[in-house]
Motif scaffolding. Structure first.
Motif, PDB file in Angstrom:
ATOM      1  N   ARG A  94       0.836  -1.196   0.000  1.00 31.20           N
ATOM      2  CA  ARG A  94       0.000   0.000   0.000  1.00 31.20           C
ATOM      3  C   ARG A  94       0.871   1.247   0.000  1.00 31.20           C
ATOM      4  O   ARG A  94       2.024   1.199   0.428  1.00 31.20           O
ATOM      5  CB  ARG A  94      -0.938  -0.010   1.200  1.00 31.20           C
ATOM      6  N   LYS A  95       0.307   2.303  -0.482  1.00 31.63           N
ATOM      7  CA  LYS A  95       1.009   3.589  -0.525  1.00 31.63           C
ATOM      8  C   LYS A  95       0.055   4.657  -0.027  1.00 31.63           C
ATOM      9  O   LYS A  95      -1.015   4.852  -0.610  1.00 31.63           O
ATOM     10  CB  LYS A  95       1.475   3.909  -1.946  1.00 31.63           C
ATOM     11  N   ALA A  96       0.441   5.321   1.067  1.00 28.46           N
ATOM     12  CA  ALA A  96      -0.394   6.361   1.689  1.00 28.46           C
ATOM     13  C   ALA A  96      -1.817   5.859   1.930  1.00 28.46           C
ATOM     14  O   ALA A  96      -2.794   6.561   1.700  1.00 28.46           O
ATOM     15  CB  ALA A  96      -0.403   7.612   0.815  1.00 28.46           C
ATOM     16  N   GLY A  97      -1.904   4.582   2.350  1.00 27.94           N
ATOM     17  CA  GLY A  97      -3.208   4.005   2.675  1.00 27.94           C
ATOM     18  C   GLY A  97      -3.946   3.402   1.503  1.00 27.94           C
ATOM     19  O   GLY A  97      -4.978   2.754   1.675  1.00 27.94           O
ATOM     20  N   LEU A 123      -4.276   0.674  -1.446  1.00 22.54           N
ATOM     21  CA  LEU A 123      -3.772  -0.650  -1.799  1.00 22.54           C
ATOM     22  C   LEU A 123      -3.223  -0.644  -3.227  1.00 22.54           C
ATOM     23  O   LEU A 123      -3.821  -0.060  -4.132  1.00 22.54           O
ATOM     24  CB  LEU A 123      -4.879  -1.692  -1.671  1.00 22.54           C
ATOM     25  N   LEU A 124      -2.092  -1.306  -3.420  1.00 21.05           N
ATOM     26  CA  LEU A 124      -1.433  -1.371  -4.726  1.00 21.05           C
ATOM     27  C   LEU A 124      -1.612  -2.748  -5.353  1.00 21.05           C
ATOM     28  O   LEU A 124      -1.929  -3.722  -4.671  1.00 21.05           O
ATOM     29  CB  LEU A 124       0.067  -1.075  -4.558  1.00 21.05           C
ATOM     30  N   ASP A 125      -1.386  -2.830  -6.651  1.00 22.30           N
ATOM     31  CA  ASP A 125      -1.485  -4.100  -7.377  1.00 22.30           C
ATOM     32  C   ASP A 125      -0.163  -4.861  -7.240  1.00 22.30           C
ATOM     33  O   ASP A 125       0.531  -5.128  -8.230  1.00 22.30           O
ATOM     34  CB  ASP A 125      -1.822  -3.831  -8.853  1.00 22.30           C
ATOM     35  N   PHE A 126       0.191  -5.184  -6.017  1.00 29.07           N
ATOM     36  CA  PHE A 126       1.486  -5.793  -5.715  1.00 29.07           C
ATOM     37  C   PHE A 126       1.385  -6.394  -4.316  1.00 29.07           C
ATOM     38  O   PHE A 126       0.753  -5.809  -3.437  1.00 29.07           O
ATOM     39  CB  PHE A 126       2.585  -4.723  -5.738  1.00 29.07           C
ATOM     40  N   TYR A 127       1.987  -7.569  -4.124  1.00 22.26           N
ATOM     41  CA  TYR A 127       1.929  -8.160  -2.792  1.00 22.26           C
ATOM     42  C   TYR A 127       3.286  -8.721  -2.383  1.00 22.26           C
ATOM     43  O   TYR A 127       4.189  -8.893  -3.216  1.00 22.26           O
ATOM     44  CB  TYR A 127       0.839  -9.237  -2.716  1.00 22.26           C
TER      45      TYR A 127
END
Length: 199
Positions: free
Chosen positions: A107-110, A112-116
């Motif tokens: 996540r970035k600044a709260g 969620l990103l397409d990456f785990y």
């Protein structure tokens, strides 16, 4: 398993089916949570402190050795092995593998990103001869699990992100900054697995 503590750890880690995010998204990183110690009372967990680099938004943060899985990595475990070797110069092996924790979405600044991140847990009896990649890692150090769980060490870390100030739970490990964010969440997940063992 070749030691009683290793067997107990293996049972604790594998008694849960880990959350698998591979179907929802493809890009991911693999990290290594490395445990050592002769008994439940003196178990330690290894952390890296990232190198100070102005271009790295995670500069100086506490984390686990690991990194993005590349196309040439045959398996996720191979990626964890390779990244651990590159960052701290340590050869882990499949005999030391205890199992996996839950995949955790980045996540970035709260947001969620397409990456785990896929965390692997190891137990080692080898004496480490750590060789750091100075471009990536400033330090590798061990922390007793009882210190991480100490209520007196629990704290709040204020993160400044894109004109926002966010207060997040953290744990003070005798260095700055404290352990927070995804690495903190992975550590909590490890303790969930080991809850009965560490009572």
């Amino acid at each position: 398993m070749d030691s009683s503590i290793k067997s107990l750890l293996h049972t604790a880690i594998t008694s849960f089916e880990p959350l698998d995010l591979a179907r929802q998204m493809a890009p991911h990183a693999c990290v290594a949570l490395i445990l050592r110690g002769e008994s439940e009372e003196n178990l330690e967990l290894g952390f890296i402190q990232r190198a100070i680099r102005p271009e790295d938004r995670w500069s100086g943060q506490l984390a686990f050795p690991g990194g993005k899985r590349e196309a040439f990595d045959v398996t996720d475990l191979d990626a964890a092995f390779r990244e651990t070797m590159e960052e701290i110069g340590v050869h882990l092996n499949s005999q030391e593998l205890l199992g996996r924790l839950d995949d955790i979405q980045a996540r970035k600044a709260g947001t969620l990103l397409d990456f785990y991140i896929r965390p692997f847990v190891f137990y080692t009896e080898q004496s480490f001869n750590v060789t750091l990649d100075a471009n990536e890692v400033a330090d590798y150090f061990w922390v007793p699990l009882k210190h991480i769980r100490d209520p007196q060490r629990q704290t709040i870390y204020k993160v400044q992100r894109e004109n926002m100030s966010i207060e997040l739970p953290a744990v003070y490990l005798d260095r700055e900054p404290p352990l927070w964010g995804l690495s903190y969440m992975m550590t909590l997940n490890l303790f969930e697995r080991l809850q009965k063992l560490l009572k």
